[in-house]
Design a protein around this motif. Structure first.
Motif, PDB file in Angstrom:
ATOM      1  N   ARG A  70       0.818  -1.226   0.000  1.00  0.00           N
ATOM      2  CA  ARG A  70       0.000   0.000   0.000  1.00  0.00           C
ATOM      3  C   ARG A  70       0.848   1.270   0.000  1.00  0.00           C
ATOM      4  O   ARG A  70       0.331   2.356  -0.247  1.00  0.00           O
ATOM      5  CB  ARG A  70      -0.951   0.005   1.205  1.00  0.00           C
ATOM      6  N   GLN A  71       2.126   1.159   0.261  1.00  0.00           N
ATOM      7  CA  GLN A  71       3.021   2.323   0.218  1.00  0.00           C
ATOM      8  C   GLN A  71       3.406   2.692  -1.213  1.00  0.00           C
ATOM      9  O   GLN A  71       3.958   3.769  -1.458  1.00  0.00           O
ATOM     10  CB  GLN A  71       4.295   2.043   1.032  1.00  0.00           C
ATOM     11  N   ILE A  72       3.126   1.816  -2.159  1.00  0.00           N
ATOM     12  CA  ILE A  72       3.531   2.040  -3.549  1.00  0.00           C
ATOM     13  C   ILE A  72       2.596   3.071  -4.191  1.00  0.00           C
ATOM     14  O   ILE A  72       1.371   2.969  -4.098  1.00  0.00           O
ATOM     15  CB  ILE A  72       3.515   0.706  -4.333  1.00  0.00           C
ATOM     16  N   LYS A  73       3.185   4.063  -4.832  1.00  0.00           N
ATOM     17  CA  LYS A  73       2.431   5.175  -5.408  1.00  0.00           C
ATOM     18  C   LYS A  73       2.504   5.137  -6.939  1.00  0.00           C
ATOM     19  O   LYS A  73       3.315   4.434  -7.522  1.00  0.00           O
ATOM     20  CB  LYS A  73       2.986   6.510  -4.904  1.00  0.00           C
ATOM     21  N   GLY A  74       1.655   5.976  -7.554  1.00  0.00           N
ATOM     22  CA  GLY A  74       1.685   6.105  -9.003  1.00  0.00           C
ATOM     23  C   GLY A  74       0.294   5.999  -9.591  1.00  0.00           C
ATOM     24  O   GLY A  74      -0.709   5.916  -8.879  1.00  0.00           O
ATOM     25  N   ASN A  75       0.236   6.033 -10.936  1.00  0.00           N
ATOM     26  CA  ASN A  75      -1.051   5.829 -11.589  1.00  0.00           C
ATOM     27  C   ASN A  75      -1.388   4.332 -11.565  1.00  0.00           C
ATOM     28  O   ASN A  75      -0.624   3.519 -11.023  1.00  0.00           O
ATOM     29  CB  ASN A  75      -1.032   6.386 -13.027  1.00  0.00           C
ATOM     30  N   ALA A  76      -2.521   3.967 -12.137  1.00  0.00           N
ATOM     31  CA  ALA A  76      -2.984   2.577 -12.040  1.00  0.00           C
ATOM     32  C   ALA A  76      -1.974   1.601 -12.633  1.00  0.00           C
ATOM     33  O   ALA A  76      -1.672   0.559 -12.032  1.00  0.00           O
ATOM     34  CB  ALA A  76      -4.335   2.433 -12.737  1.00  0.00           C
ATOM     35  N   LYS A  77      -1.442   1.927 -13.793  1.00  0.00           N
ATOM     36  CA  LYS A  77      -0.476   1.033 -14.444  1.00  0.00           C
ATOM     37  C   LYS A  77       0.768   0.877 -13.584  1.00  0.00           C
ATOM     38  O   LYS A  77       1.270  -0.237 -13.391  1.00  0.00           O
ATOM     39  CB  LYS A  77      -0.100   1.577 -15.825  1.00  0.00           C
ATOM     40  N   GLU A  78       1.264   1.997 -13.073  1.00  0.00           N
ATOM     41  CA  GLU A  78       2.483   1.958 -12.246  1.00  0.00           C
ATOM     42  C   GLU A  78       2.249   1.182 -10.954  1.00  0.00           C
ATOM     43  O   GLU A  78       3.090   0.387 -10.533  1.00  0.00           O
ATOM     44  CB  GLU A  78       2.933   3.388 -11.937  1.00  0.00           C
ATOM     45  N   LYS A  79       1.092   1.393 -10.331  1.00  0.00           N
ATOM     46  CA  LYS A  79       0.799   0.695  -9.080  1.00  0.00           C
ATOM     47  C   LYS A  79       0.711  -0.813  -9.299  1.00  0.00           C
ATOM     48  O   LYS A  79       1.279  -1.602  -8.544  1.00  0.00           O
ATOM     49  CB  LYS A  79      -0.511   1.200  -8.471  1.00  0.00           C
ATOM     50  N   ILE A  80      -0.034  -1.207 -10.329  1.00  0.00           N
ATOM     51  CA  ILE A  80      -0.178  -2.646 -10.600  1.00  0.00           C
ATOM     52  C   ILE A  80       1.186  -3.250 -10.904  1.00  0.00           C
ATOM     53  O   ILE A  80       1.554  -4.297 -10.362  1.00  0.00           O
ATOM     54  CB  ILE A  80      -1.161  -2.889 -11.761  1.00  0.00           C
ATOM     55  N   HIS A  81       1.941  -2.590 -11.758  1.00  0.00           N
ATOM     56  CA  HIS A  81       3.264  -3.103 -12.121  1.00  0.00           C
ATOM     57  C   HIS A  81       4.170  -3.218 -10.909  1.00  0.00           C
ATOM     58  O   HIS A  81       4.751  -4.280 -10.642  1.00  0.00           O
ATOM     59  CB  HIS A  81       3.905  -2.189 -13.166  1.00  0.00           C
ATOM     60  N   ASP A  82       4.291  -2.135 -10.155  1.00  0.00           N
ATOM     61  CA  ASP A  82       5.250  -2.111  -9.044  1.00  0.00           C
ATOM     62  C   ASP A  82       4.816  -3.026  -7.899  1.00  0.00           C
ATOM     63  O   ASP A  82       5.667  -3.620  -7.222  1.00  0.00           O
ATOM     64  CB  ASP A  82       5.442  -0.682  -8.542  1.00  0.00           C
ATOM     65  N   CYS A  83       3.512  -3.156  -7.686  1.00  0.00           N
ATOM     66  CA  CYS A  83       3.028  -4.077  -6.655  1.00  0.00           C
ATOM     67  C   CYS A  83       3.331  -5.529  -7.035  1.00  0.00           C
ATOM     68  O   CYS A  83       3.757  -6.327  -6.191  1.00  0.00           O
ATOM     69  CB  CYS A  83       1.530  -3.901  -6.428  1.00  0.00           C
ATOM     70  N   MET A  84       3.129  -5.861  -8.296  1.00  0.00           N
ATOM     71  CA  MET A  84       3.424  -7.231  -8.732  1.00  0.00           C
ATOM     72  C   MET A  84       4.920  -7.520  -8.623  1.00  0.00           C
ATOM     73  O   MET A  84       5.321  -8.609  -8.178  1.00  0.00           O
ATOM     74  CB  MET A  84       2.942  -7.435 -10.174  1.00  0.00           C
ATOM     75  N   VAL A  85       5.741  -6.556  -8.996  1.00  0.00           N
ATOM     76  CA  VAL A  85       7.195  -6.745  -8.876  1.00  0.00           C
ATOM     77  C   VAL A  85       7.575  -6.969  -7.415  1.00  0.00           C
ATOM     78  O   VAL A  85       8.369  -7.866  -7.098  1.00  0.00           O
ATOM     79  CB  VAL A  85       7.956  -5.527  -9.457  1.00  0.00           C
ATOM     80  N   GLU A  86       6.993  -6.178  -6.518  1.00  0.00           N
ATOM     81  CA  GLU A  86       7.296  -6.330  -5.087  1.00  0.00           C
ATOM     82  C   GLU A  86       6.844  -7.694  -4.576  1.00  0.00           C
ATOM     83  O   GLU A  86       7.535  -8.329  -3.780  1.00  0.00           O
ATOM     84  CB  GLU A  86       6.623  -5.210  -4.291  1.00  0.00           C
TER      85      GLU A  86
END
Length: 202
Positions: A70-86
């Motif tokens: 939930r600390q990951i920020k950004g637009n929808a694409k960035e959030k989905i991408h960065d959350c999956m990477v994490e």
């Protein structure tokens, strides 16, 4: 490290070395340097040791650190991408094991403990619960993305969340069973195609 944690980690190390989840109290005593009476001071029996190892190194492995995601920020694409990477970063390493210096492929631990995990009374309920938590987390991101016209609105947030979970589970399965080298690389190879399916359309 406290004595109880030392017993758990040394028992897990024995399991890895023997490629077997069945370890005797005598073996645990020899590995830890703790007399059998000392072991029974912390655990009532061998099954209790197995159960705690399974909970800590198998069940905990499959949980998601949603607070961190939930600390990951950004637009929808960035959030989905960065959350999956994490998520894939977390799954690639597993919980920390302080007393084992050698680098361990966590798949060895999952393989050894799978039988114990499946035999757990609440395993099915546990699996459904953690996937539900991940689904609800992604639904929040997707609903926000739909509101901001970043994610298509003709599919429900639940349908899109399920598609992301299926992608996660597929890559995780390939890593565990087919021994692909890197989950993040496999995700990156698929992400743009997945995003193209769910991005907003005028």
């Amino acid at each position: 490290m406290n004595t109880k944690q030392l017993i758990l980690e040394k028992t897990l190390k024995l399991m890895i070395e023997k490629q077997d989840s069945i370890i005797s109290i005598r073996e645990i005593s020899a590995a830890t340097g703790i007399a059998t009476g000392g072991i029974y001071h912390h655990f009532s029996n061998k099954e209790e040791i197995y159960n705690e190892i399974t909970e800590k190194y198998y069940m905990d492995y499959y949980r998601f650190n949603l607070d961190e995601l939930r600390q990951i920020k950004g637009n929808a694409k960035e959030k989905i991408h960065d959350c999956m990477v994490e998520i894939f970063k977390q799954k690639g390493t597993g919980p920390e094991i302080e007393s084992i210096d050698d680098e361990i492929d966590y798949r060895q631990i999952l393989l050894i403990l799978t039988g114990n995990g499946f035999s757990s009374e609440n395993y099915e309920e546990f699996g459904q619960s953690i996937l539900k938590q991940l689904r609800e987390f992604f639904k929040e991101i997707i609903a926000e993305g739909q509101k901001n016209r970043q994610i298509r609105q003709d599919f429900s947030s639940e349908t899109i969340a399920d598609s992301l979970i299926l992608m996660y589970m597929g890559i995780q399965y390939k890593w565990e069973v087919y021994l692909i080298d890197d989950m993040i690389s496999a995700f990156e190879d698929n992400f743009n195609l997945q995003w193209e399916k769910i991005r907003f359309r005028e």
